[in-house]
Design an enzyme around this catalytic site. Structure first.
Site, mmCIF file in Angstrom:
data_model
loop_
_atom_site.group_PDB
_atom_site.id
_atom_site.type_symbol
_atom_site.label_atom_id
_atom_site.label_comp_id
_atom_site.label_asym_id
_atom_site.label_seq_id
_atom_site.Cartn_x
_atom_site.Cartn_y
_atom_site.Cartn_z
ATOM 1 C CB SER A 1 -0.958 0.028 1.126
ATOM 2 O OG SER A 1 -2.015 1.046 0.971
ATOM 3 C CG ASP B 1 -7.058 -3.019 -3.282
ATOM 4 O OD1 ASP B 1 -7.710 -2.309 -2.777
ATOM 5 O OD2 ASP B 1 -5.858 -3.090 -3.147
ATOM 6 C CG HIS C 1 -5.689 -2.437 0.325
ATOM 7 N ND1 HIS C 1 -4.813 -2.197 -0.975
ATOM 8 C CD2 HIS C 1 -4.952 -1.621 1.222
ATOM 9 C CE1 HIS C 1 -3.707 -1.459 -0.522
ATOM 10 N NE2 HIS C 1 -4.195 -1.012 0.643
#
Length: 317
Positions: free
Chosen positions: A157, A259, A292
């Site tokens: 991320s 995600d 995610h």
């Protein structure tokens, strides 16, 4: 209204900031100390040398006869939360280091809004420099075990964003000492964005782009917004050319099927890196049926193991 109860900025699910300046992070702030991990046998320690702060990991069985690759790792959390000492991050690094047979350097970087960007990038680079110089020539684990011809940058991320930008910075002449080779970049569920929608982002609600712009400006008030090359690495020809020169021999981009917010940007990053003229090997891996950063709370599920094994294979290739 009480300035300590009036919210001036809301950044779900990470934090909210009040008019008084108080910042509330609703998630857990639990941490775990460095030491010996009973599950993997990995040993870790915290270092703080000048501007460099990191948790360093050494796999079991390490000896001075075999040098090990070095993974400089950046945690995620939108630049506002997270730490190498967070229990899930620490467990993840223990597992990755044990599987890969590598030294891990998990970077502590300053968080916004207490420390606005580019503070995290500067802290990241300080840790890269520390690792690339064998801990300023003074860290026994790096001196005895590190193979600086096999350095990897990685993260998830916002951490993948940091890893990418460290690779861009490493391309400059003299940025890293002679003999240091960045073998690979591991960009897992990378955080990038931009003013213009890409792929399935075209179906996003109208306020999503505004949310991305507001949150980026919140963590980096002095930036160019969503056209900042730090978060939109292919925004113009100059930025594209800089990315094409990253010194990594290989890049692995990982996305997660569910995600919703960032999968398309991961695919875009892979596609645009390929088109940029980047001369190295480029790989793409998609985890099915998960969202995610799923791996931190699902490390030992089939999907978590599959992703970890894919990263390890990339490191060992």
């Amino acid at each position: 209204m009480d300035p300590d109860s009036e919210i001036t900025f809301d950044f779900p699910p990470y934090l909210c900031q009040y008019k008084s300046g108080r910042v509330f992070r609703p998630g857990s702030n639990a941490t775990v100390p460095a030491g010996t991990d009973p599950l993997t046998g990995v040993v870790s320690k915290d270092i703080h040398v000048g501007a460099a702060r990191a948790r360093v990991y050494l796999p079991p069985g390490a000896d001075t006869t075999t040098k090990l690759p070095v993974i400089v790792y950046f945690h995620g959390g939108g630049f506002v939360v997270g730490s190498p000492a967070r229990p899930s991050t620490h467990a993840y690094l223990n597992d990755l280091v044990a599987r890969a047979g590598a030294i891990g350097v998990s970077v502590y970087y300053r968080l916004a809004p207490e420390h606005m960007l580019p503070a995290a990038y500067e802290d990241g680079w300080a840790a890269v420099q520390w690792a690339a110089t064998l801990g300023d020539g003074a860290d026994p684990w790096l001196l005895d075990h590190a193979d600086l011809s096999r350095v990897f940058f990685g993260g998830c991320s916002a951490g993948a964003n940091l890893a990418h930008n460290m690779a861009v910075r490493a391309a400059a002449d003299g940025a890293l000492p002679k003999g240091v080779t960045v073998r690979g970049l591991l960009a897992v569920h990378p955080y990038f964005t931009g003013k213009e929608a890409v792929g399935a982002e075209a179906a996003f609600a109208a306020d999503v782009r505004g949310f991305m712009d507001r949150t980026w400006r919140f963590v980096f008030p002095g930036s160019l917004g969503l056209d900042d090359p730090l978060v939109n690495p292919f925004v113009n020809d100059e930025a594209r050319a800089a990315v094409a020169k990253i010194p990594c021999e290989r890049v692995l981009v990982c996305v997660a099927e569910a995600d919703v917010l960032l999968k398309e940007r991961g695919l875009w990053y892979h596609r645009e890196l390929k088109a940029s003229g980047y001369a190295g090997e480029l790989e793409l891996f998609e985890s099915k049926g998960v969202g995610h950063a799923f791996q931190f709370d699902n490390l030992h599920t089939p999907e978590g193991v599959e992703l970890q094994e894919r990263l390890v294979a990339f490191i060992k290739k």
